[in-house]
Write a protein that holds these residues in place. Sequence first.
Motif, PDB file in Angstrom:
ATOM      1  N   MET A   3       0.854  -1.187   0.000  1.00 39.81           N
ATOM      2  CA  MET A   3       0.000   0.000   0.000  1.00 39.81           C
ATOM      3  C   MET A   3       0.890   1.237   0.000  1.00 39.81           C
ATOM      4  SD  MET A   3      -1.423   0.365   3.910  1.00 39.81           S
ATOM      5  CE  MET A   3      -2.046  -1.308   3.999  1.00 39.81           C
ATOM      6  N   LYS A   4       0.304   2.367  -0.247  1.00 39.56           N
ATOM      7  CA  LYS A   4       1.015   3.627  -0.149  1.00 39.56           C
ATOM      8  C   LYS A   4       0.946   4.113   1.302  1.00 39.56           C
ATOM      9  CE  LYS A   4       2.364   4.447  -4.400  1.00 39.56           C
ATOM     10  NZ  LYS A   4       3.737   4.782  -4.798  1.00 39.56           N
ATOM     11  N   GLN A   5       2.124   4.475   1.855  1.00 38.64           N
ATOM     12  CA  GLN A   5       2.174   4.930   3.233  1.00 38.64           C
ATOM     13  C   GLN A   5       3.069   6.167   3.340  1.00 38.64           C
ATOM     14  OE1 GLN A   5       3.170   0.833   4.977  1.00 38.64           O
ATOM     15  NE2 GLN A   5       1.829   1.664   6.547  1.00 38.64           N
ATOM     16  N   THR A  32       1.108   7.402 -11.889  1.00 45.50           N
ATOM     17  CA  THR A  32       1.104   6.302 -10.924  1.00 45.50           C
ATOM     18  C   THR A  32      -0.319   5.963 -10.536  1.00 45.50           C
ATOM     19  OG1 THR A  32       3.117   7.297 -10.036  1.00 45.50           O
ATOM     20  CG2 THR A  32       2.130   5.513  -8.753  1.00 45.50           C
ATOM     21  N   ALA A  33      -0.784   4.828 -11.015  1.00 49.09           N
ATOM     22  CA  ALA A  33      -2.172   4.441 -10.764  1.00 49.09           C
ATOM     23  C   ALA A  33      -2.458   4.288  -9.267  1.00 49.09           C
ATOM     24  CB  ALA A  33      -2.468   3.133 -11.492  1.00 49.09           C
ATOM     25  N   THR A  34      -1.497   3.777  -8.511  1.00 51.74           N
ATOM     26  CA  THR A  34      -1.719   3.557  -7.087  1.00 51.74           C
ATOM     27  C   THR A  34      -1.953   4.867  -6.352  1.00 51.74           C
ATOM     28  OG1 THR A  34      -0.252   1.646  -7.245  1.00 51.74           O
ATOM     29  CG2 THR A  34      -0.825   2.407  -5.051  1.00 51.74           C
ATOM     30  N   ASN A  35      -1.176   5.881  -6.691  1.00 51.73           N
ATOM     31  CA  ASN A  35      -1.383   7.182  -6.043  1.00 51.73           C
ATOM     32  C   ASN A  35      -2.726   7.781  -6.448  1.00 51.73           C
ATOM     33  OD1 ASN A  35       1.037   6.950  -4.761  1.00 51.73           O
ATOM     34  ND2 ASN A  35       2.091   8.567  -5.900  1.00 51.73           N
ATOM     35  N   PRO A  90      13.917  17.292   7.317  1.00 56.42           N
ATOM     36  CA  PRO A  90      13.731  16.451   6.125  1.00 56.42           C
ATOM     37  C   PRO A  90      12.276  16.432   5.676  1.00 56.42           C
ATOM     38  CG  PRO A  90      13.877  15.085   8.069  1.00 56.42           C
ATOM     39  CD  PRO A  90      14.162  16.485   8.528  1.00 56.42           C
ATOM     40  N   PRO A  91      12.060  16.100   4.409  1.00 57.96           N
ATOM     41  CA  PRO A  91      10.677  15.980   3.935  1.00 57.96           C
ATOM     42  C   PRO A  91      10.034  14.695   4.437  1.00 57.96           C
ATOM     43  CG  PRO A  91      12.196  15.307   2.219  1.00 57.96           C
ATOM     44  CD  PRO A  91      13.047  15.825   3.358  1.00 57.96           C
ATOM     45  N   ILE A  92       8.735  14.588   4.271  1.00 64.01           N
ATOM     46  CA  ILE A  92       8.018  13.334   4.424  1.00 64.01           C
ATOM     47  C   ILE A  92       7.435  13.003   3.048  1.00 64.01           C
ATOM     48  CG2 ILE A  92       7.487  13.684   6.865  1.00 64.01           C
ATOM     49  CD1 ILE A  92       4.665  14.488   6.083  1.00 64.01           C
ATOM     50  N   GLY A  93       7.002  11.760   2.868  1.00 64.24           N
ATOM     51  CA  GLY A  93       6.518  11.427   1.535  1.00 64.24           C
ATOM     52  C   GLY A  93       5.630  10.218   1.488  1.00 64.24           C
ATOM     53  N   LEU A  94       4.856  10.143   0.414  1.00 64.31           N
ATOM     54  CA  LEU A  94       3.958   9.012   0.148  1.00 64.31           C
ATOM     55  C   LEU A  94       4.691   8.030  -0.761  1.00 64.31           C
ATOM     56  CD1 LEU A  94       0.975   8.046   0.595  1.00 64.31           C
ATOM     57  CD2 LEU A  94       0.482   9.057  -1.643  1.00 64.31           C
ATOM     58  N   VAL A  95       4.937   6.819  -0.220  1.00 64.70           N
ATOM     59  CA  VAL A  95       5.805   5.862  -0.907  1.00 64.70           C
ATOM     60  C   VAL A  95       5.197   4.466  -0.794  1.00 64.70           C
ATOM     61  CG1 VAL A  95       8.137   4.894  -0.991  1.00 64.70           C
ATOM     62  CG2 VAL A  95       7.809   7.280  -0.308  1.00 64.70           C
TER      63      VAL A  95
END
Length: 385
Positions: free
Chosen positions: A158-160, A196-199, A267-272
């Motif tokens: 999943m994307k987290q 990105t289809a998942t995003n 630092p950044p945060i991100g959806l991965v």
Amino acid sequence: MMVKRIGFMLLCTVYAISGLSATGQEEAASETGVSWADEVMLHQEISDDELYELAKAEGKVVIYSMSSRVKKDAFETRYPGVELVVYDMREAEILEKYQREHEAGISSADVIFVKDALGAVQIEFVDRGLLHQYLPADMMATAPEEFQSGSYSPYFEMKQIFYNTEVNDASPVDNWWDLTRPEYSGKIMMRNPLDTATNMNLFLTMTRYHEEMEKAYEVEFGEKLVLNGTENAGYEFIKRLIANDLVLTTSDGDIIDAIGAPGQSNPPIGLVTSSKMRKADEDMLIGVSESMDPRMGNLDPAFLFVADKSEHPNAAKLLIRWMGGEKDGKGEGFAPFHVRGSWPTRADVPTIQTQALDTLNVWDRDPMYSYQNLDTVRNYWLSLQ
């Protein structure tokens, strides 16, 4: 004509399929009324030894794979006499190539390994008979009910939200609306949903469950959500996220590198993709948010299908079983996918340093909603650029 979505990730466009007016099931039936799947006894239950003997007689199996982690040498060592040919391609390329070959009567592929975040694979390929479901029932006896029928998925991701563990002892966010706060302006990274289809499906899901998103806003800010010209809380979140100077990239790997590098003060945060947590074993300083309000996200299963009119159907079944870990779940074919941030669908295979399957607070998959509403959400996203 049917609207075709598989070109979405590559071309960001929608176009029509020609020459597919008949349904796949109709095409799959022979003149005798027996389908190809029945002719090759695709769903016949036989022993692993019997299947191997049939596969050896076929001598070869070809997979179109979204992942480079399918190990040719390991398979051929496990099953001497059966050659494995792996084509490693992007998902959209796989589907475009496979469809083009199918229309031309070419049967190059035996197994298709893809995800289906937007429902197009199920609706445009499986339902039309271009791809066939093969579910190894003996391997899925311990799986949650939703995985015990239909298309075979050996694992899901999943994307987290990922964060830097050198700066943060725990996740700095626990609600999706946190990402709209001013302190995160220009500090949130994600792959462009248009690629990105998942995003994109995560945002589709937020519009699907907009009532939950609205309640989450009230939990986070202690007041009612006021829509700014949007249809519902899902669209409102998208609008505010983009307005918060969202940073779009072309690679989850680039995001991990930016988040996990040492020596940063802010630092950044991100959806991965969750399985990128395996990079924590390569000295990346990354952690993942294990709880988000209203829900962590949505499941992103990986699917294995048998290609219509495969020339090596028994070898295809053998490969699919091998990639799923075989009968006891310990087969080497599943090892490359049994990593941190990946959830085996069968309960007799534990997760690795990842929260248990039964603790996940996720949205239910709704492929038909995603398929039917893709254009609306995509066009809305484009209108905000």
